[in-house]
Design a protein around this motif. Structure first.
Motif, PDB file in Angstrom:
ATOM      1  N   LEU A 154       0.821  -1.215   0.000  1.00 44.16           N
ATOM      2  CA  LEU A 154       0.000   0.000   0.000  1.00 44.16           C
ATOM      3  C   LEU A 154       0.854   1.263   0.000  1.00 44.16           C
ATOM      4  O   LEU A 154       0.556   2.227  -0.724  1.00 44.16           O
ATOM      5  CB  LEU A 154      -0.925  -0.022   1.220  1.00 44.16           C
ATOM      6  CG  LEU A 154      -2.125   0.918   1.183  1.00 44.16           C
ATOM      7  CD1 LEU A 154      -3.075   0.529   0.056  1.00 44.16           C
ATOM      8  CD2 LEU A 154      -2.856   0.880   2.519  1.00 44.16           C
ATOM      9  N   ASN A 155       1.930   1.271   0.780  1.00 43.77           N
ATOM     10  CA  ASN A 155       2.782   2.460   0.841  1.00 43.77           C
ATOM     11  C   ASN A 155       3.475   2.724  -0.484  1.00 43.77           C
ATOM     12  O   ASN A 155       3.655   3.886  -0.885  1.00 43.77           O
ATOM     13  CB  ASN A 155       3.815   2.306   1.959  1.00 43.77           C
ATOM     14  CG  ASN A 155       3.193   2.430   3.333  1.00 43.77           C
ATOM     15  OD1 ASN A 155       2.169   3.101   3.493  1.00 43.77           O
ATOM     16  ND2 ASN A 155       3.774   1.784   4.320  1.00 43.77           N
TER      17      ASN A 155
ATOM     18  N   ARG B 177       1.009   4.242  -2.764  1.00 47.16           N
ATOM     19  CA  ARG B 177       0.750   5.627  -2.356  1.00 47.16           C
ATOM     20  C   ARG B 177       1.866   6.554  -2.843  1.00 47.16           C
ATOM     21  O   ARG B 177       1.593   7.665  -3.327  1.00 47.16           O
ATOM     22  CB  ARG B 177       0.610   5.686  -0.832  1.00 47.16           C
ATOM     23  CG  ARG B 177       0.120   7.038  -0.323  1.00 47.16           C
ATOM     24  CD  ARG B 177      -0.153   7.009   1.171  1.00 47.16           C
ATOM     25  NE  ARG B 177      -1.400   6.326   1.478  1.00 47.16           N
ATOM     26  CZ  ARG B 177      -1.492   5.189   2.170  1.00 47.16           C
ATOM     27  NH1 ARG B 177      -0.390   4.593   2.611  1.00 47.16           N
ATOM     28  NH2 ARG B 177      -2.656   4.647   2.417  1.00 47.16           N
TER      29      ARG B 177
ATOM     30  N   GLU C 139       1.219   9.676  -5.333  1.00 51.77           N
ATOM     31  CA  GLU C 139       1.564  11.042  -4.937  1.00 51.77           C
ATOM     32  C   GLU C 139       2.415  11.731  -6.001  1.00 51.77           C
ATOM     33  O   GLU C 139       2.367  12.944  -6.159  1.00 51.77           O
ATOM     34  CB  GLU C 139       2.285  11.028  -3.587  1.00 51.77           C
ATOM     35  CG  GLU C 139       1.337  10.745  -2.416  1.00 51.77           C
ATOM     36  CD  GLU C 139       2.069  10.468  -1.112  1.00 51.77           C
ATOM     37  OE1 GLU C 139       3.331  10.398  -1.148  1.00 51.77           O
ATOM     38  OE2 GLU C 139       1.404  10.311  -0.076  1.00 51.77           O
TER      39      GLU C 139
ATOM     40  N   ALA D 282      -7.816  -2.562   0.978  1.00 54.54           N
ATOM     41  CA  ALA D 282      -7.232  -1.243   1.225  1.00 54.54           C
ATOM     42  C   ALA D 282      -6.731  -0.610  -0.072  1.00 54.54           C
ATOM     43  O   ALA D 282      -6.790   0.619  -0.236  1.00 54.54           O
ATOM     44  CB  ALA D 282      -6.094  -1.354   2.236  1.00 54.54           C
ATOM     45  N   LYS D 283      -6.238  -1.429  -1.002  1.00 55.90           N
ATOM     46  CA  LYS D 283      -5.774  -0.899  -2.289  1.00 55.90           C
ATOM     47  C   LYS D 283      -6.943  -0.350  -3.101  1.00 55.90           C
ATOM     48  O   LYS D 283      -6.841   0.702  -3.734  1.00 55.90           O
ATOM     49  CB  LYS D 283      -5.026  -1.982  -3.066  1.00 55.90           C
ATOM     50  CG  LYS D 283      -3.732  -2.409  -2.393  1.00 55.90           C
ATOM     51  CD  LYS D 283      -3.031  -3.525  -3.163  1.00 55.90           C
ATOM     52  CE  LYS D 283      -1.738  -3.949  -2.458  1.00 55.90           C
ATOM     53  NZ  LYS D 283      -1.039  -5.043  -3.163  1.00 55.90           N
TER      54      LYS D 283
ATOM     55  N   GLU E 201      -9.672   0.843  -1.844  1.00 59.07           N
ATOM     56  CA  GLU E 201     -10.088   2.085  -1.171  1.00 59.07           C
ATOM     57  C   GLU E 201      -9.134   3.232  -1.485  1.00 59.07           C
ATOM     58  O   GLU E 201      -9.566   4.377  -1.668  1.00 59.07           O
ATOM     59  CB  GLU E 201     -10.181   1.836   0.333  1.00 59.07           C
ATOM     60  CG  GLU E 201     -11.337   0.911   0.703  1.00 59.07           C
ATOM     61  CD  GLU E 201     -11.326   0.481   2.167  1.00 59.07           C
ATOM     62  OE1 GLU E 201     -10.305   0.745   2.856  1.00 59.07           O
ATOM     63  OE2 GLU E 201     -12.320  -0.106   2.615  1.00 59.07           O
ATOM     64  N   LEU E 202      -7.831   2.925  -1.553  1.00 57.16           N
ATOM     65  CA  LEU E 202      -6.855   3.961  -1.913  1.00 57.16           C
ATOM     66  C   LEU E 202      -7.131   4.497  -3.313  1.00 57.16           C
ATOM     67  O   LEU E 202      -7.121   5.716  -3.538  1.00 57.16           O
ATOM     68  CB  LEU E 202      -5.433   3.395  -1.835  1.00 57.16           C
ATOM     69  CG  LEU E 202      -4.309   4.316  -2.326  1.00 57.16           C
ATOM     70  CD1 LEU E 202      -4.195   5.553  -1.446  1.00 57.16           C
ATOM     71  CD2 LEU E 202      -2.973   3.566  -2.365  1.00 57.16           C
ATOM     72  N   LEU E 203      -7.375   3.607  -4.248  1.00 56.99           N
ATOM     73  CA  LEU E 203      -7.653   4.034  -5.624  1.00 56.99           C
ATOM     74  C   LEU E 203      -8.962   4.827  -5.702  1.00 56.99           C
ATOM     75  O   LEU E 203      -9.078   5.769  -6.497  1.00 56.99           O
ATOM     76  CB  LEU E 203      -7.696   2.822  -6.548  1.00 56.99           C
ATOM     77  CG  LEU E 203      -6.351   2.107  -6.722  1.00 56.99           C
ATOM     78  CD1 LEU E 203      -6.531   0.788  -7.440  1.00 56.99           C
ATOM     79  CD2 LEU E 203      -5.362   2.997  -7.475  1.00 56.99           C
ATOM     80  N   LYS E 204      -9.915   4.461  -4.870  1.00 60.08           N
ATOM     81  CA  LYS E 204     -11.175   5.208  -4.833  1.00 60.08           C
ATOM     82  C   LYS E 204     -10.937   6.643  -4.382  1.00 60.08           C
ATOM     83  O   LYS E 204     -11.557   7.586  -4.898  1.00 60.08           O
ATOM     84  CB  LYS E 204     -12.160   4.507  -3.902  1.00 60.08           C
ATOM     85  CG  LYS E 204     -13.557   5.105  -3.912  1.00 60.08           C
ATOM     86  CD  LYS E 204     -14.501   4.292  -3.025  1.00 60.08           C
ATOM     87  CE  LYS E 204     -15.892   4.895  -3.022  1.00 60.08           C
ATOM     88  NZ  LYS E 204     -16.816   4.130  -2.134  1.00 60.08           N
ATOM     89  N   GLU E 205     -10.015   6.824  -3.433  1.00 62.95           N
ATOM     90  CA  GLU E 205      -9.672   8.177  -2.979  1.00 62.95           C
ATOM     91  C   GLU E 205      -9.147   9.025  -4.135  1.00 62.95           C
ATOM     92  O   GLU E 205      -9.365  10.237  -4.178  1.00 62.95           O
ATOM     93  CB  GLU E 205      -8.606   8.113  -1.884  1.00 62.95           C
ATOM     94  CG  GLU E 205      -9.085   7.542  -0.560  1.00 62.95           C
ATOM     95  CD  GLU E 205      -7.922   7.366   0.416  1.00 62.95           C
ATOM     96  OE1 GLU E 205      -6.866   8.020   0.216  1.00 62.95           O
ATOM     97  OE2 GLU E 205      -8.064   6.573   1.366  1.00 62.95           O
ATOM     98  N   TRP E 206      -8.463   8.381  -5.072  1.00 66.44           N
ATOM     99  CA  TRP E 206      -7.886   9.079  -6.222  1.00 66.44           C
ATOM    100  C   TRP E 206      -8.824   9.078  -7.436  1.00 66.44           C
ATOM    101  O   TRP E 206      -8.462   9.573  -8.489  1.00 66.44           O
ATOM    102  CB  TRP E 206      -6.546   8.432  -6.601  1.00 66.44           C
ATOM    103  CG  TRP E 206      -5.442   8.804  -5.663  1.00 66.44           C
ATOM    104  CD1 TRP E 206      -5.126   8.230  -4.480  1.00 66.44           C
ATOM    105  CD2 TRP E 206      -4.497   9.864  -5.840  1.00 66.44           C
ATOM    106  NE1 TRP E 206      -4.050   8.847  -3.895  1.00 66.44           N
ATOM    107  CE2 TRP E 206      -3.635   9.860  -4.719  1.00 66.44           C
ATOM    108  CE3 TRP E 206      -4.282  10.818  -6.838  1.00 66.44           C
ATOM    109  CZ2 TRP E 206      -2.592  10.765  -4.563  1.00 66.44           C
ATOM    110  CZ3 TRP E 206      -3.238  11.719  -6.689  1.00 66.44           C
ATOM    111  CH2 TRP E 206      -2.406  11.700  -5.568  1.00 66.44           C
TER     112      TRP E 206
END
Length: 375
Positions: A158-159, A162, A166, A191-192, A194-199
């Motif tokens: 995940l990091n 990210r 960024e 979690a991946k 969800e991270l992509l959804k944030e973007w």
């Protein structure tokens, strides 16, 4: 065939993955072009319009074969995806040379979709290093019309994802990740997503069947699924799970036989997402499958405060679980290779200080010794 709208193009939700084409005498470097053409013809006839290959698939021969096979169809009848091979660090200063060669191999003037391939711990620094001009070069190709849509695939944690986002996330239009019902929790795929959804980045799926492991389940698990959907085959559950995730746009399936193509076409003829009860049952099966081979680390990190070597024990045990369950694979070796020698599992002294404070009573020193031996 089910379709989803992506910007200005309607994509079949089933994508034809070209990493596992039929081969001659089982030789991965020799795709059987005649058989591959038959599979593609069947997929085309049913409405599959997304074809995904890469520089390294079939020892570099997938692109050659797919170039010849797809040349038989109108260019606007299919979307073609390939990737810059950053999984090999020796390629980092060859982005222009490789891109031009891929155009030649695939016999096209542009790629509908192009990806930074396999963003992970091994290559993230190189991908972000401006001296290689990879991002600048691919953005220039996009401006010139040789790339319609730019994205990336990721096997990293995940990091790492990210960090990549960024740097380049504002220009990434899609992301391809390993996503399936077993890895939803086991590899933190949730979690991946969800991270992509944030973007605001839609998801492309690779390894929906985890290399075929989820196409064949032990009888006890298959029976639990059969009770809920008597007419649904075990492989279809993987695709129905993905149909339950709104951000999933394309699901790639590497198809080697006509039987696999026909099975997938039947599954993708209509959408049948899982109910909440079906989803809970499937994830419970996943937990049961992984629990049988996994050490029960909860990442409380008591152990790390007592390790004289300063090892990140929870991270190492997570990779150990992945490597043990998969029976090998490249993910754990890839990540461990990026650690300094003094932080690898082989650096464990066997002093057992960590075990004295482990609430789960895990025999950590034995697990790390076994991990080192497996690697």
């Amino acid at each position: 065939m089910i379709y989803k709208q992506f910007q200005d193009v309607k994509l079949s939700t089933l994508g034809f993955g070209c990493m596992r084409l039929p081969t001659v005498d089982g030789n991965d470097a020799k795709p059987d072009e005649a058989e591959a053409a038959k599979l593609v013809a069947k997929a085309m006839e049913a409405g599959v319009n997304y074809y995904d290959t890469a520089w390294g698939y079939h020892a570099g021969n997938s692109e050659w074969v797919m170039g010849r096979v797809l040349k038989q169809y109108p260019r606007d009848s299919f979307c073609l995806a390939t990737k810059f091979p950053g999984y090999d660090l020796s390629n980092m200063d060859k982005v222009e040379e490789i891109f031009d060669k891929q155009l030649e191999k695939l016999q096209v003037d542009y790629f509908d979709f192009y990806l930074f391939h396999n963003v992970c711990e091994m290559n993230i620094d190189a991908y972000l290093n401006p001296q290689f001009h990879i991002y600048d070069s691919l953005m220039a190709r996009k401006m010139a019309g040789q790339i319609r849509h730019l994205g990336f695939s990721a096997h990293g944690d995940l990091n790492t994802m990210r960090r990549f986002l960024e740097a380049y996330g504002k220009d990434m239009e899609f992301c391809q990740i390993q996503l399936n019902w077993l890895d939803w929790n086991f590899q933190n795929a949730k979690a991946k997503v969800e991270l992509l959804k944030e973007w605001n980045i839609p998801v492309w799926v690779m390894e929906p069947l985890r290399g075929g492991k989820l196409a064949r389940l032990p009888d006890e698990y298959a029976a639990r699924l059969k009770e809920l959907r008597p007419d649904e085959g075990v492989p279809a559950w993987a695709f129905r799970f993905l149909q339950s995730i709104p951000s999933v746009t394309v699901t790639l399936s590497g198809m080697s036989t006509m039987e696999q193509v026909e099975d997938n076409l039947r599954t993708f003829a209509e959408e049948k997402p899982l109910s909440e009860q079906e989803r809970k049952t499937l994830l419970a099966v996943a937990d049961s499958m992984t629990d049988r081979t996994s050490v029960p680390c909860t990442a409380c990190r008591y152990c790390t405060t007592h390790c004289p070597q300063g090892l990140d024990i929870p991270m190492l045990l997570e990779l150990y679980n992945e490597h043990t369950f998969t029976g090998g694979g490249f993910i754990a070796p890839m990540r461990v290779a990026q650690l300094p020698d003094e932080k690898k599992p082989s650096a464990c002294l066997g002093c057992r200080s960590c075990e004295a404070v482990c609430p789960q009573q895990i025999k950590i020193s034995e697990a790390l010794a076994d991990f080192s031996a497996k690697l």
